[in-house]
Write an enzyme that holds these catalytic residues in place. Structure first.
Site, PDB file in Angstrom:
ATOM      1  N   THR A  50       5.466 -16.556  15.603  1.00 28.60           N
ATOM      2  CA  THR A  50       4.715 -17.336  14.617  1.00 28.60           C
ATOM      3  C   THR A  50       3.736 -18.285  15.299  1.00 28.60           C
ATOM      4  OG1 THR A  50       6.533 -17.216  13.035  1.00 28.60           O
ATOM      5  CG2 THR A  50       4.908 -18.951  12.674  1.00 28.60           C
ATOM      6  N   CYS A  51       4.159 -18.844  16.418  1.00 25.84           N
ATOM      7  CA  CYS A  51       3.308 -19.788  17.140  1.00 25.84           C
ATOM      8  C   CYS A  51       2.046 -19.108  17.654  1.00 25.84           C
ATOM      9  CB  CYS A  51       4.077 -20.399  18.318  1.00 25.84           C
ATOM     10  SG  CYS A  51       5.666 -21.110  17.844  1.00 25.84           S
TER      11      CYS A  51
END
Length: 249
Positions: A50-51
């Site tokens: 997600t980062c």
């Protein structure tokens, strides 16, 4: 796990061990926040899905819009070392924000955002959150809800932008396909710069991995430059000139 907002309080005073020009450089909280309006977003770890796919890239994309709305700097803080953060920034071609390593988790712990990710083999890491800091004082925090996994609902760049200015417009992203030594490509890039438009340049030709077949597949043409603005195909340098001439003054 209790995650509490500390709006109205000062950011933790600590020293970050960063790297610059292959040398160690200590950066203090005062240097990062004093007399500035700063956005901070923090995440569990560099290179995590997600980062890398959403959280960091979107802040990087919206950085010019944030600056147009009074933000001086954008910081991504993670419990990783300086080498990892620098390598991550290079891999994602981050140009508009600063990645700050909180390797000893001193800042994250001071924020009350240090959590145990031992079940993933991560040890102690940061909970995902974002905040707006003015002259070292936290004005607003967006803390992800206490849910299993890695929630990503409120610390995103668009939520922060809406808080700062609900009327702010999403920038039009510009991509230009070019080739080394092409005078028309140089003219197209000069036109974009003259109109204060930030653009991504995709170089084509031998050794780039992008061929004329690629250009034809995405634009219907095999010549360069080929300019795209906001997902719309504009065309070559002459077409770009016409595009700008038709815009309202």
């Amino acid at each position: 796990m209790k995650l509490t907002s500390i709006e109205g309080q000062s950011v933790p005073q600590t020293v970050f061990r960063t790297r610059a020009n292959h040398q160690w450089r200590d950066v203090s909280s005062a240097e990062l926040f004093k007399d500035k309006t700063v956005i901070v977003f923090s995440l569990p770890g560099a290179y995590t899905p997600t980062c890398s796919s959403s959280h960091l890239p979107r802040y990087n994309e919206l950085a010019p819009t944030f600056r147009a709305n009074g933000v001086d700097d954008i910081l991504c803080i993670s419990v990783n070392d300086a080498f990892v953060m620098d390598a991550w920034a290079k891999e994602l071609a981050v140009e508009n924000i600063h990645l700050i390593p909180d390797g000893n988790a001193e800042f994250t712990n001071g924020m009350g955002m240090l959590v145990d990710k031992s079940d993933l083999g991560f040890g102690k890491r940061s909970w995902r959150y974002s905040m707006l800091v003015k002259n070292g004082v936290i004005e607003k925090m967006f803390i992800e809800p206490d849910k299993p996994g890695d929630p990503f609902e409120v610390s995103d760049a668009d939520t922060m932008l809406h808080y700062i200015n609900p009327e702010a417009r999403d920038p039009e992203f510009v991509t230009v396909f070019t080739r080394e030594g092409c005078p028309h490509c140089a003219r197209a890039k000069a036109l974009l710069k003259a109109h204060d438009m930030t653009f991504e340049e995709i170089k084509t030709g031998m050794g780039t991995g992008v061929s004329s077949r690629t250009i034809r597949a995405v634009s219907g043409h095999s010549t360069v430059p080929q300019v795209f603005i906001g997902g719309k195909h504009i065309g070559g340098a002459d077409d770009l000139e016409k595009y700008f001439s038709c815009l309202p003054h």
